[in-house]
Design an enzyme around this catalytic site. Structure first.
Site, short mmCIF file in Angstrom:
data_model
loop_
_atom_site.label_atom_id
_atom_site.label_comp_id
_atom_site.label_asym_id
_atom_site.label_seq_id
_atom_site.Cartn_x
_atom_site.Cartn_y
_atom_site.Cartn_z
N HIS A 102 1.43 0.16 -13.44
CA HIS A 102 2.27 -1.01 -13.67
C HIS A 102 3.74 -0.59 -13.60
O HIS A 102 4.12 0.42 -14.19
CB HIS A 102 1.94 -1.63 -15.03
CG HIS A 102 2.72 -2.89 -15.26
ND1 HIS A 102 2.45 -4.06 -14.58
CD2 HIS A 102 3.81 -3.13 -16.03
CE1 HIS A 102 3.32 -4.98 -14.95
NE2 HIS A 102 4.15 -4.44 -15.82
N MET A 108 -4.05 -7.59 -7.01
CA MET A 108 -3.52 -8.72 -7.75
C MET A 108 -4.62 -9.68 -8.19
O MET A 108 -4.55 -10.89 -7.94
CB MET A 108 -2.45 -9.43 -6.91
CG MET A 108 -1.21 -8.56 -6.70
SD MET A 108 -0.57 -7.94 -8.27
CE MET A 108 0.81 -6.94 -7.74
N ARG A 109 -5.62 -9.12 -8.86
CA ARG A 109 -6.75 -9.94 -9.28
C ARG A 109 -7.32 -9.32 -10.55
O ARG A 109 -7.44 -8.09 -10.63
CB ARG A 109 -7.81 -9.89 -8.17
CG ARG A 109 -8.73 -11.04 -8.10
CD ARG A 109 -9.53 -10.97 -6.82
NE ARG A 109 -8.86 -11.63 -5.71
CZ ARG A 109 -8.78 -12.94 -5.55
NH1 ARG A 109 -9.31 -13.75 -6.44
NH2 ARG A 109 -8.16 -13.46 -4.50
N GLY A 148 0.78 -1.24 0.00
CA GLY A 148 0.00 0.00 0.00
C GLY A 148 0.81 1.28 0.00
O GLY A 148 0.34 2.31 0.49
N LYS A 155 -17.18 -15.73 -8.95
CA LYS A 155 -16.49 -14.44 -9.08
C LYS A 155 -17.50 -13.30 -9.18
O LYS A 155 -17.28 -12.20 -8.68
CB LYS A 155 -15.61 -14.48 -10.33
CG LYS A 155 -14.80 -13.23 -10.53
CD LYS A 155 -13.71 -13.44 -11.57
CE LYS A 155 -12.93 -12.15 -11.79
NZ LYS A 155 -11.68 -12.37 -12.47
#
Ligand code: GAR
Length: 221
Positions: A128, A109-110, A31, A84
């Site tokens: 990124h 991370m999904r 974070g 999901k």
């Protein structure tokens, strides 16, 4: 003095009131980007209300950081939902309750489903730690370092259905020096991320980002 109903002139401070954009950060890890955004919002450097942290990992350091900054935490674990779509519907409920206008992915991370992405088209941005389209995935810094590139960097982009793929908003290059280690490169990348993400969020809030196909034009205010 009295005013006819509905004709009361607005007071000067009411005119000055600036609209704040409600932001949610989605994160799964440490974070540091979350903290940079929270600090900027608190100091008034962003006309944003950091209204919500969405986190899918109960062990993530970002949760403590959000609590310390007084940001509401929605801990939504994938394993608590059969499908999901149920997991994402739970997130959507939080987003709606908090009238979120911008979703900022910071180490989330999904992959989000195509349905989720299309519901919030051009309202989700991601950072990124490499110059896309090179070194996609969750080890962008390490992959670039081990490949031996002389220049790597940071990309902020709108999120589309594919991983680390959507239209690019901003990029910033970071030189890899001969004496850099993976750790020193990581430190340089993170420093660059914290600056670049704030710039991109500011442009979004000011309505200056115009996505057209793969290109994002940055227009003047
Ligand atoms: C950041 O370096 C971000 O670019 C990366 O996760 C890190 C989160 O750091 N994201 C990706 O690799 C996405 N493909 P943080 O938790 O300290 O903000």
């Amino acid at each position: 003095m009295y005013f006819l109903r509905g004709l009361r002139p607005s007071l000067p401070h009411e005119d000055d009131k600036e609209k704040m954009t409600n932001i949610a950060v989605f994160a799964s890890g440490r974070g540091t980007n979350f903290s940079a955004i929270a600090r900027a919002a608190k100091k008034g450097k962003l006309k944003a209300n950091l209204a919500l942290l969405v986190c899918d990992n109960p062990d993530a350091g970002v949760i403590e950081k959000a609590k310390r900054s007084g940001v509401k935490v929605a801990l939504v674990k994938r394993e608590d939902f059969p499908a999901k779509s149920d997991f994402e519907n739970a997130i959507i409920r939080y987003l709606e309750e908090n009238t979120i206008e911008l979703i900022v992915l910071a180490g989330f991370m999904r992959m989000l489903s195509p349905e989720f992405v299309s519901r919030y088209r051009n309202k989700i941005i991601n950072i990124h730690p490499a110059i896309l389209p090179s070194f996609k995935g969750d080890k962008g810094i390490k992959d670039a370092f081990e490949y031996g590139v002389k220049v790597t960097g940071v990309t902020v982009h709108f999120v589309d259905e594919k991983m680390d793929h959507g239209p690019i908003i901003l990029q910033s290059a970071v030189k890899v020096e001969d004496n850099d280690t993976l750790e020193s490169l990581e430190a340089k990348i993170h420093k660059t991320e914290h600056k670049l993400y704030l710039q991109a969020i500011k442009l979004f809030i000011e309505g200056r980002l115009k996505p057209e196909g793969r290109k994002v034009r940055v227009v003047n205010p």
